[in-house]
Enzyme design. Structure first.
Site, short mmCIF file in Angstrom:
data_model
loop_
_atom_site.label_atom_id
_atom_site.label_comp_id
_atom_site.label_asym_id
_atom_site.label_seq_id
_atom_site.Cartn_x
_atom_site.Cartn_y
_atom_site.Cartn_z
N SER A 89 0.81 -1.22 0.00
CA SER A 89 0.00 0.00 0.00
C SER A 89 0.85 1.28 0.00
O SER A 89 1.54 1.56 -0.96
CB SER A 89 -0.95 -0.05 1.20
OG SER A 89 -1.85 1.01 1.15
N ASP A 101 -2.00 6.28 -3.45
CA ASP A 101 -0.92 5.55 -2.79
C ASP A 101 -0.40 4.47 -3.75
O ASP A 101 -0.84 4.38 -4.90
CB ASP A 101 -1.39 4.99 -1.44
CG ASP A 101 -2.44 3.91 -1.59
OD1 ASP A 101 -3.08 3.84 -2.66
OD2 ASP A 101 -2.62 3.10 -0.66
N ASP A 108 -0.85 1.35 -4.26
CA ASP A 108 -1.74 0.37 -4.89
C ASP A 108 -3.08 0.96 -5.31
O ASP A 108 -3.95 0.23 -5.78
CB ASP A 108 -1.95 -0.83 -3.97
CG ASP A 108 -2.68 -0.45 -2.69
OD1 ASP A 108 -2.39 0.63 -2.14
OD2 ASP A 108 -3.54 -1.23 -2.23
N ASP A 144 -5.73 2.30 -3.69
CA ASP A 144 -7.02 2.27 -2.98
C ASP A 144 -7.27 3.56 -2.20
O ASP A 144 -8.36 3.79 -1.72
CB ASP A 144 -7.18 1.02 -2.10
CG ASP A 144 -6.13 0.90 -1.04
OD1 ASP A 144 -5.18 1.70 -1.03
OD2 ASP A 144 -6.23 -0.03 -0.20
MG MG Z 1 -3.36 1.26 -0.28
#
Ligand code: MG
Length: 480
Positions: free
Chosen positions: A111, A249, A251, A253
């Protein structure tokens, strides 16, 4: 069974040392997260899904492919049919897991953590992140090495596929933008580097992309989007006279925003403003957020007929409550927002596109959209604390805080320890992913918040020091 978890030690799983944190398996590559552990998680998922169909994706980290190979190997060993998506944002993996009818999705990401970290996050066939029950089952399978390995003739196949276009089509078919917004996109060299600019172009925006090449060293900025890491984005928005800056960020999300003046938009304010917009759009409804979010969410949502449900910190818990309460919106103040009309995974790309739609709906610029949110002062501070003792420190901190704030109004332990005070609140909780104890304080003014923070930080620091000195004494006694 012992796990290869921390500090090169083989640590037996105990209450304070679990495989899964608040956001899946997370750790320092090579020390806490090894290819051996990754293969074991792969075998556990292959066993748990009874050799089902599994999608595997990763963010841009340098260790991503190494861990992917190990996980895929574990899945194949148990007869699972594996589809590798390559570098893909977490919400896209979650969406495709459901859309393609797979039994599970495996996302390899840490993340927003620094590049030396990586992690594994699991999703079920409905695209929901594994909750405690499923995580416990995977943990038990790993702990007892209780894997159901396939016979040689039933070893699973692994295929590379590219189905990102399905997600892009879903977004572009769901809604349209009427204005040609000038959007500056900053994926930070993470997994959204190509897909986010493509989606904004598809929505008819004028797009300027910065830091939009895949690079697992994250050379341009910290993968965690915040006011510090987004200075370049802020300057670019201002210099170009753009309407908005959006950042993600590692990844994808989480999303963070820069307004049309080049100012970073406070996470709590934009969360509350969007929650209010969602409630207004639906006429009423439940909004879910976590115990860390500002009380400005209640102050703005409740007069509109909305109800706020608060959960433990972690998008898994927010997603579960969003589903359970049939909420219209869920989100955490880190920028992870869930839009249940589309799916149950926090989705930074969707959040940023839907925010533009909200601005159109309200005929407002971003600075105007958040202007009505009451301003309280939230302060956050991290205190370093070893993973082995951080949960015990938080439990012990309850007494210490009660002594420091004898006139507290209420105490909650839904997640960590939260003391409600006359003019604000204080929350102490162990980080789910890092060796830290996190303090969050909110006050009706900065002066009040600072006063609460100083008292609380001093009380918690004393508890950490007590644990450290007890640990040292214990070491002396053992050596003696
Ligand atoms: Mg994330």
């Amino acid at each position: 069974m012992q796990l290869h978890l921390a500090n090169n030690h083989q640590l037996t799983l105990g209450i304070d040392m679990r495989l899964f944190g608040s956001s899946g398996v997370r750790g320092l590559v090579g020390a806490e997260l090894t290819p051996i552990l990754a293969a074991e998680v792969g075998m556990a998922v292959g066993t748990f899904t009874k050799a089902g169909q599994v999608l595997v994706a990763r963010d841009t980290r340098t260790s991503g492919l190494m861990l992917e190979n190990a996980i895929v190997s574990g899945l194949q060993a148990c007869g699972a049919k594996v589809f590798c998506l390559g570098v893909t944002p977490t919400p896209v993996l979650a969406y495709l897991t459901r859309a393609l009818g797979a039994d599970a999705g495996v996302m390899i990401t840490a993340s927003h953590n620094p590049p030396e970290y990586n992690g594994i996050k699991l999703f079920d066939g409905t695209g929901m992140a594994y909750g405690d029950e499923y995580q416990d089952e995977i943990e038990r399978l790993v702990m007892h090495e209780n894997f159901r390995l396939a016979e040689w003739q039933n070893i699973g196949e692994a295929t590379s596929i590219n189905e990102e276009s399905l997600y892009i089509k879903m977004v572009l078919k769901s809604f349209r933008l009427d204005r040609k917004w000038h959007v500056v996109v900053d994926p930070g060299c993470g997994a959204t580097s190509q897909i986010a600019p493509a989606i904004f172009k598809g929505l008819g925006c004028k797009v300027t992309a910065i830091n939009a090449n895949h690079d697992g060293f994250f050379p341009a900025r910290n993968p965690e989007p915040n006011a510090d890491s987004l200075q370049c984005l802020a300057e670019t928005v201002k210099a170009l006279g753009a309407d908005i800056g959006v950042a993600y960020d590692g990844d994808g999300d989480r999303a963070a925003f820069i307004d049309e003046n080049g100012a970073f938009v406070d996470f709590d304010k934009v969360l509350a403003a969007y929650a209010a917009y969602a409630v207004k759009s639906f006429g009423r409804g439940v909004v879910v957020t976590n115990v860390e979010a500002s009380m400005c969410v209640e102050r703005i949502v409740e007069p509109l007929g909305g109800r706020v449900v608060r959960t433990r910190v972690g998008d898994v818990y927010v997603a579960e409550s969003v589903k359970k309460f049939e909420a219209v919106f869920g989100g955490e103040p880190c920028g992870a927002w869930i839009h249940p009309r589309y799916h149950y995974c926090p989705d930074g790309i969707l959040s940023s596109a839907l925010l533009l739609k909200a601005l159109e709906g309200e005929s407002k610029k971003l600075s105007e959209f958040v202007a009505d949110v009451p301003v309280f002062q939230v302060l956050r501070r991290n205190i370093r604390c070893r993973n082995e003792v951080k949960h015990a420190v938080v439990r012990k901190a309850a007494d210490s805080l009660k002594a420091s704030f004898p006139n507290y109004r209420d105490i909650s332990t839904v997640d960590g320890v939260r003391l409600a005070l006359e003019d604000g609140w204080v929350l102490v909780r162990a980080s789910g992913t890092e060796p830290l104890v996190r303090l969050t304080v909110e006050g009706e003014s900065l002066k009040v918040a600072e006063k609460i923070m100083e008292k609380a930080a001093s009380a918690v620091t004393k508890v950490v020091e007590d644990f450290e000195s007890e640990g040292r004494c214990f070491g002396c006694r053992r050596r003696g």
